[in-house]
Design an enzyme around this catalytic site. Structure first.
Site, mmCIF file in Angstrom:
data_model
loop_
_atom_site.group_PDB
_atom_site.id
_atom_site.type_symbol
_atom_site.label_atom_id
_atom_site.label_comp_id
_atom_site.label_asym_id
_atom_site.label_seq_id
_atom_site.Cartn_x
_atom_site.Cartn_y
_atom_site.Cartn_z
ATOM 1 N N LYS A 161 -43.410 -1.804 39.083
ATOM 2 C CA LYS A 161 -42.548 -2.791 38.404
ATOM 3 C C LYS A 161 -42.853 -4.211 38.847
ATOM 4 O O LYS A 161 -42.002 -4.922 39.384
ATOM 5 C CB LYS A 161 -41.063 -2.489 38.623
ATOM 6 C CG LYS A 161 -40.628 -1.162 38.029
ATOM 7 C CD LYS A 161 -39.121 -0.989 38.025
ATOM 8 C CE LYS A 161 -38.713 0.386 37.582
ATOM 9 N NZ LYS A 161 -39.011 1.437 38.587
ATOM 10 N N LYS A 176 0.847 -1.193 0.000
ATOM 11 C CA LYS A 176 0.000 0.000 0.000
ATOM 12 C C LYS A 176 0.888 1.251 0.000
ATOM 13 O O LYS A 176 0.621 2.204 -0.696
ATOM 14 C CB LYS A 176 -0.913 -0.009 1.230
ATOM 15 C CG LYS A 176 -2.382 -0.119 0.842
ATOM 16 C CD LYS A 176 -3.270 -0.093 2.072
ATOM 17 C CE LYS A 176 -4.419 0.836 1.859
ATOM 18 N NZ LYS A 176 -5.607 0.407 1.265
ATOM 19 N N GLY A 199 -37.093 12.859 38.422
ATOM 20 C CA GLY A 199 -37.271 12.743 39.872
ATOM 21 C C GLY A 199 -36.541 13.838 40.606
ATOM 22 O O GLY A 199 -37.045 14.945 40.792
ATOM 23 N N ILE A 241 -15.431 -2.744 -7.782
ATOM 24 C CA ILE A 241 -15.062 -1.602 -8.618
ATOM 25 C C ILE A 241 -16.221 -0.602 -8.578
ATOM 26 O O ILE A 241 -17.377 -0.972 -8.732
ATOM 27 C CB ILE A 241 -14.704 -2.037 -10.057
ATOM 28 C CG1 ILE A 241 -14.254 -0.828 -10.874
ATOM 29 C CG2 ILE A 241 -15.865 -2.717 -10.756
ATOM 30 C CD1 ILE A 241 -13.602 -1.216 -12.200
ATOM 31 N N SER A 269 -15.802 3.699 -9.135
ATOM 32 C CA SER A 269 -15.478 4.653 -10.208
ATOM 33 C C SER A 269 -14.278 4.190 -11.023
ATOM 34 O O SER A 269 -14.029 4.695 -12.110
ATOM 35 C CB SER A 269 -15.165 6.012 -9.595
ATOM 36 O OG SER A 269 -13.944 5.916 -8.876
ATOM 37 N N LYS A 323 8.110 0.820 1.271
ATOM 38 C CA LYS A 323 8.872 0.709 2.520
ATOM 39 C C LYS A 323 9.711 1.963 2.695
ATOM 40 O O LYS A 323 10.231 2.505 1.724
ATOM 41 C CB LYS A 323 9.823 -0.492 2.437
ATOM 42 C CG LYS A 323 9.132 -1.806 2.615
ATOM 43 C CD LYS A 323 10.102 -2.897 3.010
ATOM 44 C CE LYS A 323 10.985 -3.337 1.863
ATOM 45 N NZ LYS A 323 11.744 -4.550 2.174
ATOM 46 N N ASP A 332 -43.849 -10.824 38.621
ATOM 47 C CA ASP A 332 -44.132 -12.163 39.147
ATOM 48 C C ASP A 332 -45.083 -12.904 38.211
ATOM 49 O O ASP A 332 -45.414 -12.403 37.139
ATOM 50 C CB ASP A 332 -44.709 -12.043 40.560
ATOM 51 C CG ASP A 332 -44.247 -13.182 41.445
ATOM 52 O OD1 ASP A 332 -44.367 -14.349 41.012
ATOM 53 O OD2 ASP A 332 -43.771 -12.906 42.560
ATOM 54 N N ASP A 390 -40.375 10.536 44.424
ATOM 55 C CA ASP A 390 -39.740 9.527 45.282
ATOM 56 C C ASP A 390 -39.492 10.113 46.675
ATOM 57 O O ASP A 390 -38.357 10.129 47.166
ATOM 58 C CB ASP A 390 -38.435 9.045 44.632
ATOM 59 C CG ASP A 390 -38.686 8.442 43.252
ATOM 60 O OD1 ASP A 390 -39.787 7.905 43.035
ATOM 61 O OD2 ASP A 390 -37.789 8.508 42.390
ATOM 62 N N LYS A 447 -11.251 4.691 -10.135
ATOM 63 C CA LYS A 447 -10.111 5.598 -9.928
ATOM 64 C C LYS A 447 -8.981 4.924 -9.161
ATOM 65 O O LYS A 447 -7.811 5.103 -9.479
ATOM 66 C CB LYS A 447 -10.556 6.858 -9.196
ATOM 67 C CG LYS A 447 -11.446 7.730 -10.054
ATOM 68 C CD LYS A 447 -11.415 9.195 -9.625
ATOM 69 C CE LYS A 447 -12.394 10.019 -10.431
ATOM 70 N NZ LYS A 447 -13.774 9.976 -9.960
ATOM 71 N N ASP A 475 -45.199 3.261 39.884
ATOM 72 C CA ASP A 475 -44.020 2.599 39.309
ATOM 73 C C ASP A 475 -43.701 1.331 40.102
ATOM 74 O O ASP A 475 -42.631 1.188 40.669
ATOM 75 C CB ASP A 475 -42.847 3.594 39.344
ATOM 76 C CG ASP A 475 -41.668 3.146 38.506
ATOM 77 O OD1 ASP A 475 -41.770 2.111 37.818
ATOM 78 O OD2 ASP A 475 -40.642 3.846 38.536
#
Ligand code: 5IU
Length: 452
Positions: free
Chosen positions: A297, A92, A424, A120, A122, A95, A300, A241, A124, A295
């Site tokens: 939650k 790429k 809260g 491929i 464009s 060296k 069970d 709360d 370029k 709230d």
């Protein structure tokens, strides 16, 4: 070998092409994205690919084979192994020590090299690569490409006298994917528009407004929440709360004008009494037109949740307009919440929460299918038919030192298209909770209108 289509579908399973909206290096928006590097990770596919490519080529022409780094390196290597044509490696960058060679391997001047490229576009980058090889005295006559994005590259190279052999074109690939039901007509049209050089317009999908959600909402609790939001121009839910009835009622009276709902954790109240806590709270809710969200939650089996919901000292079913519930107990566990709305917990705001993507996806399925569910609590965007409630909102803080993680109102409306923000401590711990609530109300409403 299987048919070319079967082979392509095998490759496709490795995730080499994605459809959607992608910004290319050039800044252009593309409706698809291609990355063939995963092909090298499946040895069988890589070997088949090498043979498909070799089958297209006049092999006697080539003394050498070279892949354009990096994606085509394993492809060129596999082709070399299958054909016994020797491989050379193009660097790429040269060296910066020793020989400064650009090409590694054994070759002699005058040899002809087959160039291998994954995609491929464009053309370029190939036009830049070829002279680097030719500068070493190696000639290039043919280029073999796995996928042609059909954006002029093949024609450009052919106009310079190179032969370009392509295994698949993007149109061909789209055709196969459409036949297999992986692509919709709309996507195919957008792709063909893009390939014809028309700039593709992706419609920015706008969030639904509260009024639009109200048009389609069926649950009476969802409807009332949306109506209240519109009437009071607020999407704020204050989380109360606090630990005593006096603080709860004081807060409810102060913030009441600015909220759609008051969220309670009724089991935090140390002096709870149905007559002196709930009755005045309900009066305040009526006075200021806000709803009560407990709230709780629940988490069970259905029978236990039913008992927890209607019995004990709190008798939540007597007063809450809607409740939060985990969906971990499965679909039927939500049947008991008949007369209230359920807000399903899909994901949490705290650090290290166990509600991972797989759990959330399954939880969402339950939430979407259950008629008692009006929405979800989540830190992610959820389908627009559900109302999204987002806690972990603060204008001033980013965390609380106990795992809570905060976002601003702007962020949750812009990123998650949330419907209701839950705040809260930003309110009940403020020196002036009423002023703080007004502040969050305005910030939330502005963020909502900006997201429309
Ligand atoms: N809450 C969260 N995050 C969550 C869920 C609930 O903060 O993921 I699910 C609750 C906890 C608290 C309120 O009652 O929302 C947020 O309070 P603060 O704004 O004080 O952090």
């Amino acid at each position: 070998m299987e048919s070319k289509k079967e082979f392509f579908l095998e490759c496709y399973k490795l995730g080499i092409i994605k459809f959607g909206r992608f910004t290319l290096k050039s800044g252009i928006e593309s409706p698809f994205y291609v990355d063939l590097r995963p092909l090298a990770s499946d040895p069988k596919i890589l070997k088949h690919l090498a043979n498909y490519l070799l089958d297209m080529l006049p092999l006697d022409n080539f003394d050498l084979i070279c892949g354009v780094p990096y994606a085509a390196l394993p492809m060129a290597t596999a082709m070399s192994l299958e054909s016994y044509i020797p491989l050379i490696i193009k660097r790429k960058e040269a060296k910066d020590y020793g020989t400064k060679k650009m090409i590694e391997g054994i070759f002699t001047q005058g040899q002809n090299c087959l160039l291998v490229e994954d995609v491929i576009t464009s053309g370029k980058s190939l036009l830049e690569t070829i002279p680097e090889i030719e500068n070493e005295g190696i000639s290039v006559s043919d280029i073999v490409v796995v996928l042609d994005r059909q954006q002029g590259g093949k024609e450009l190279l052919e106009s310079k006298g190179y032969r370009v052999h392509t295994l698949f074109t993007i149109s061909e690939v789209c055709g196969m994917l459409k036949e297999e039901g992986h692509l919709s007509n709309d996507e195919v049209l957008r792709i063909s528009d893009f390939l014809q050089g028309n700039e593709v317009k992706f419609e920015d999908k706008k969030r639904l407004s509260y009024a639009q959600k109200l048009d389609v909402a069926e649950h009476s609790v969802a409807r009332r929440l949306l109506e209240t939001a519109i009437a009071k121009q607020t999407n704020l839910i204050a989380s109360a709360d606090v630990m005593t009835t006096a603080e709860l009622l004081d807060l409810a009276d102060k913030v009441g004008p600015h909220i759609v709902a008051l969220k309670t954790h009724i089991d935090i109240i140390t002096d709870f009494d149905p007559d002196s806590t709930i009755l005045p709270l309900k009066d305040l809710a009526a006075k200021h037109n806000f709803m009560l969200m407990e709230d709780r939650k629940f988490a069970d089996i259905g029978n236990t949740q039913e008992l927890q919901f209607s019995y004990g000292i709190y008798k939540i079913s007597n007063w809450a307009d809607f409740v939060t519930s985990q969906v971990i107990g499965g679909y039927d566990s939500l049947n008991c919440f008949r007369n209230v709305g359920v807000v399903a917990i899909l994901g949490m705001s705290s650090k290290g929460t166990l509600t991972d993507a797989a759990y959330q996806a399954e939880a969402l399925k339950v939430a979407q299918s259950h008629p008692n569910v009006i929405g979800g609590v989540s830190q992610k965007q959820i389908p627009e038919e559900l109302l999204l409630f987002t806690p972990g909102v603060s204008i001033a803080e980013t965390g609380d030192g106990k795992g809570q993680q905060y976002n601003t109102p702007e962020k949750v409306f812009a990123d998650l298209q949330t419907d209701f923000i839950i705040v809260g401590r930003g309110i009940y711990k403020a020196d002036h909770p009423e002023a703080a609530a007004l502040n969050y109300k305005i910030a939330g409403w502005n963020a909502y209108t900006a997201s429309l």
